[in-house]
Design a protein around this motif. Structure first.
Motif, PDB file in Angstrom:
ATOM      1  N   PHE A   1     -12.227 -79.160 -39.881  1.00 41.49           N
ATOM      2  CA  PHE A   1     -10.853 -78.778 -40.235  1.00 41.49           C
ATOM      3  C   PHE A   1     -10.240 -79.930 -41.027  1.00 41.49           C
ATOM      4  O   PHE A   1     -10.267 -81.073 -40.575  1.00 41.49           O
ATOM      5  N   ILE A   2      -9.697 -79.626 -42.199  1.00 41.85           N
ATOM      6  CA  ILE A   2      -9.095 -80.650 -43.053  1.00 41.85           C
ATOM      7  C   ILE A   2      -7.582 -80.504 -43.041  1.00 41.85           C
ATOM      8  O   ILE A   2      -7.051 -79.405 -43.243  1.00 41.85           O
ATOM      9  N   PHE A   3      -6.900 -81.622 -42.824  1.00 43.40           N
ATOM     10  CA  PHE A   3      -5.441 -81.660 -42.734  1.00 43.40           C
ATOM     11  C   PHE A   3      -4.923 -82.706 -43.715  1.00 43.40           C
ATOM     12  O   PHE A   3      -5.355 -83.853 -43.693  1.00 43.40           O
ATOM     13  N   LYS A   4      -3.999 -82.310 -44.568  1.00 37.48           N
ATOM     14  CA  LYS A   4      -3.440 -83.226 -45.566  1.00 37.48           C
ATOM     15  C   LYS A   4      -2.200 -83.898 -44.999  1.00 37.48           C
ATOM     16  O   LYS A   4      -1.285 -83.237 -44.502  1.00 37.48           O
ATOM     17  N   LYS A   5      -2.168 -85.230 -45.049  1.00 37.13           N
ATOM     18  CA  LYS A   5      -1.031 -85.999 -44.564  1.00 37.13           C
ATOM     19  C   LYS A   5      -0.781 -87.144 -45.525  1.00 37.13           C
ATOM     20  O   LYS A   5      -1.642 -88.024 -45.695  1.00 37.13           O
ATOM     21  N   ASP A   6       0.368 -87.144 -46.171  1.00 33.62           N
ATOM     22  CA  ASP A   6       0.715 -88.164 -47.160  1.00 33.62           C
ATOM     23  C   ASP A   6      -0.374 -88.223 -48.233  1.00 33.62           C
ATOM     24  O   ASP A   6      -0.704 -87.204 -48.825  1.00 33.62           O
ATOM     25  N   SER A   7      -0.974 -89.375 -48.454  1.00 32.47           N
ATOM     26  CA  SER A   7      -1.946 -89.505 -49.547  1.00 32.47           C
ATOM     27  C   SER A   7      -3.382 -89.250 -49.104  1.00 32.47           C
ATOM     28  O   SER A   7      -4.306 -89.375 -49.901  1.00 32.47           O
ATOM     29  N   TYR A   8      -3.584 -88.874 -47.826  1.00 30.08           N
ATOM     30  CA  TYR A   8      -4.941 -88.712 -47.307  1.00 30.08           C
ATOM     31  C   TYR A   8      -5.243 -87.277 -46.883  1.00 30.08           C
ATOM     32  O   TYR A   8      -4.362 -86.548 -46.389  1.00 30.08           O
ATOM     33  N   TYR A   9      -6.497 -86.920 -47.057  1.00 33.09           N
ATOM     34  CA  TYR A   9      -7.066 -85.742 -46.414  1.00 33.09           C
ATOM     35  C   TYR A   9      -7.808 -86.233 -45.172  1.00 33.09           C
ATOM     36  O   TYR A   9      -8.629 -87.156 -45.261  1.00 33.09           O
ATOM     37  N   TYR A  10      -7.513 -85.634 -44.027  1.00 33.02           N
ATOM     38  CA  TYR A  10      -8.169 -86.002 -42.778  1.00 33.02           C
ATOM     39  C   TYR A  10      -9.157 -84.898 -42.398  1.00 33.02           C
ATOM     40  O   TYR A  10      -8.786 -83.729 -42.269  1.00 33.02           O
ATOM     41  N   LEU A  11     -10.416 -85.278 -42.235  1.00 32.23           N
ATOM     42  CA  LEU A  11     -11.453 -84.341 -41.823  1.00 32.23           C
ATOM     43  C   LEU A  11     -11.714 -84.509 -40.332  1.00 32.23           C
ATOM     44  O   LEU A  11     -12.156 -85.564 -39.881  1.00 32.23           O
ATOM     45  N   PHE A  12     -11.401 -83.465 -39.572  1.00 31.87           N
ATOM     46  CA  PHE A  12     -11.703 -83.422 -38.148  1.00 31.87           C
ATOM     47  C   PHE A  12     -12.986 -82.612 -37.949  1.00 31.87           C
ATOM     48  O   PHE A  12     -13.155 -81.553 -38.564  1.00 31.87           O
ATOM     49  N   VAL A  13     -13.873 -83.083 -37.098  1.00 31.90           N
ATOM     50  CA  VAL A  13     -15.053 -82.321 -36.713  1.00 31.90           C
ATOM     51  C   VAL A  13     -15.277 -82.496 -35.217  1.00 31.90           C
ATOM     52  O   VAL A  13     -14.744 -83.429 -34.596  1.00 31.90           O
ATOM     53  N   SER A  14     -16.069 -81.609 -34.644  1.00 30.85           N
ATOM     54  CA  SER A  14     -16.406 -81.717 -33.224  1.00 30.85           C
ATOM     55  C   SER A  14     -17.835 -82.208 -33.073  1.00 30.85           C
ATOM     56  O   SER A  14     -18.738 -81.728 -33.774  1.00 30.85           O
ATOM     57  N   TRP A  15     -18.017 -83.153 -32.179  1.00 34.32           N
ATOM     58  CA  TRP A  15     -19.335 -83.693 -31.855  1.00 34.32           C
ATOM     59  C   TRP A  15     -19.770 -83.191 -30.482  1.00 34.32           C
ATOM     60  O   TRP A  15     -18.947 -82.872 -29.625  1.00 34.32           O
ATOM     61  N   ASP A  16     -21.078 -83.185 -30.294  1.00 33.86           N
ATOM     62  CA  ASP A  16     -21.718 -82.896 -29.010  1.00 33.86           C
ATOM     63  C   ASP A  16     -21.553 -81.428 -28.616  1.00 33.86           C
ATOM     64  O   ASP A  16     -21.456 -80.581 -29.491  1.00 33.86           O
ATOM     65  N   TYR A  17     -21.503 -81.107 -27.312  1.00 35.26           N
ATOM     66  CA  TYR A  17     -21.774 -79.733 -26.907  1.00 35.26           C
ATOM     67  C   TYR A  17     -20.595 -79.053 -26.221  1.00 35.26           C
ATOM     68  O   TYR A  17     -20.020 -79.578 -25.260  1.00 35.26           O
ATOM     69  N   CYS A  18     -20.295 -77.868 -26.720  1.00 36.69           N
ATOM     70  CA  CYS A  18     -19.288 -77.016 -26.086  1.00 36.69           C
ATOM     71  C   CYS A  18     -19.993 -75.988 -25.199  1.00 36.69           C
ATOM     72  O   CYS A  18     -21.208 -76.034 -25.012  1.00 36.69           O
ATOM     73  N   CYS A  19     -19.201 -75.060 -24.668  1.00 35.63           N
ATOM     74  CA  CYS A  19     -19.718 -73.816 -24.081  1.00 35.63           C
ATOM     75  C   CYS A  19     -20.611 -74.040 -22.874  1.00 35.63           C
ATOM     76  O   CYS A  19     -21.460 -73.207 -22.554  1.00 35.63           O
ATOM     77  N   ARG A  20     -20.419 -75.168 -22.178  1.00 31.07           N
ATOM     78  CA  ARG A  20     -21.210 -75.462 -20.981  1.00 31.07           C
ATOM     79  C   ARG A  20     -20.329 -75.749 -19.774  1.00 31.07           C
ATOM     80  O   ARG A  20     -20.755 -76.404 -18.828  1.00 31.07           O
ATOM     81  N   GLY A  21     -19.075 -75.287 -19.840  1.00 35.73           N
ATOM     82  CA  GLY A  21     -18.170 -75.496 -18.730  1.00 35.73           C
ATOM     83  C   GLY A  21     -18.005 -76.969 -18.407  1.00 35.73           C
ATOM     84  O   GLY A  21     -17.766 -77.797 -19.283  1.00 35.73           O
ATOM     85  N   GLU A  22     -18.167 -77.323 -17.125  1.00 35.98           N
ATOM     86  CA  GLU A  22     -17.955 -78.711 -16.699  1.00 35.98           C
ATOM     87  C   GLU A  22     -19.031 -79.658 -17.233  1.00 35.98           C
ATOM     88  O   GLU A  22     -18.870 -80.872 -17.152  1.00 35.98           O
ATOM     89  N   LYS A  23     -20.099 -79.123 -17.812  1.00 38.02           N
ATOM     90  CA  LYS A  23     -21.132 -79.964 -18.417  1.00 38.02           C
ATOM     91  C   LYS A  23     -20.891 -80.201 -19.904  1.00 38.02           C
ATOM     92  O   LYS A  23     -21.669 -80.901 -20.555  1.00 38.02           O
ATOM     93  N   SER A  24     -19.829 -79.630 -20.437  1.00 40.00           N
ATOM     94  CA  SER A  24     -19.515 -79.808 -21.847  1.00 40.00           C
ATOM     95  C   SER A  24     -19.057 -81.235 -22.118  1.00 40.00           C
ATOM     96  O   SER A  24     -18.264 -81.795 -21.357  1.00 40.00           O
TER      97      SER A  24
END
Length: 267
Positions: free
Chosen positions: A154-177
């Motif tokens: 997800f890219i978000f523009k703030k002032d003079s920068y574009y910020y790229l957010f990404v997710s690392w590691d594992y979702c969808c495993r409940g309490e083991k996520s």
């Protein structure tokens, strides 16, 4: 309310073995008085994937103009041919109002491609960039997601920068996520996106923004970011440690330190 009453015909043609209703990770934007909805069609953990787009004049289901018009397939990834995955789309308009689509999950990371002004077709000649990537064990077959756990750009523009957010590691495993959000920034929409230490996200860089703490939340990721009434917010999901690990939507105000990096409120 479902966007489609039945699976679009193009899906079964592009993915003959497609079964069920595995459509996810929608991204919606408003442009030229229309809403554009980008969505993923895929089998979980495989890059037998497509990104489609649908258009609507309004989101008011009571309006006579309310009707989702499916524009079909925008892009497709094919096992054995592509070391990328056509899911998790996000549209960003640059400073020249040029549309770019970021997408990707595992394999060789997060890709970016230029779209035409109509927002429903890929610009020619094609312009592609790898904006974020993690090391992949190349002993894995091309059809395997591998262990380069990165997705949900997800890219978000703030002032003079574009910020790229990404997710690392594992979702969808409940309490083991162990899902978490990292970010980098660039003055150009195509990158390179550098983290706080100056490491490019295309070289495994990324500064931690939010993660689960196993006390309040297990895992935290697949975020978006928006501005409402002059305040910036980050929106993501996590598994509530105090409610039997149920998946919930989390909204937090996002402020900025003196160096211009996001700080998440109320953690």
């Amino acid at each position: 309310m479902p966007v489609f009453s039945k699976t679009p015909e193009w899906v079964t043609k592009a993915l003959p073995n497609y079964r069920g209703n595995s459509m996810w990770a929608p991204d919606i934007c408003y442009h030229n008085e229309k809403y554009y909805l980008y969505y993923s069609v895929s089998a979980f953990g495989k890059n037998t994937s497509c990104i489609g787009v649908a258009v609507n004049k309004t989101l008011d289901s009571a309006s006579k103009d309310f009707k989702w018009e499916d524009m079909g397939k925008l892009i497709q990834s094919i096992p054995g041919r592509d070391l990328w995955n056509a899911i998790d789309p996000n549209l960003i308009m640059d400073e020249n109002n040029t549309p770019w689509l970021t997408f990707g999950s595992f394999w060789e990371g997060i890709k970016m491609m230029k779209l035409n002004p109509d927002l429903i077709s890929v610009a020619q000649p094609e312009q592609w960039y790898t904006v974020a990537k993690r090391p992949r064990d190349f002993k894995m077959t091309d059809s395997s997601a591998g262990n380069a756990a990165i997705e949900a750009p997800f890219i978000f523009k703030k002032d003079s920068y574009y910020y790229l957010f990404v997710s690392w590691d594992y979702c969808c495993r409940g309490e083991k996520s162990d899902y978490k959000v990292v970010a980098g920034r660039s003055e150009k929409v195509t990158g390179p996106y550098l983290d706080k230490n100056g490491v490019a996200m295309s070289q495994n860089g990324g500064s931690l923004i939010v993660q689960g703490d196993a006390k309040e939340w297990y895992g935290a990721g697949h975020n978006s970011a928006y501005t409402f009434d002059g305040k910036d917010y980050i929106i993501y999901h996590g598994y509530d440690a105090k409610d039997r690990g149920r998946s919930k939507l989390i909204i937090r105000e996002m402020k900025w330190d003196k160096e211009g990096w996001p700080i998440i409120e109320n953690l």
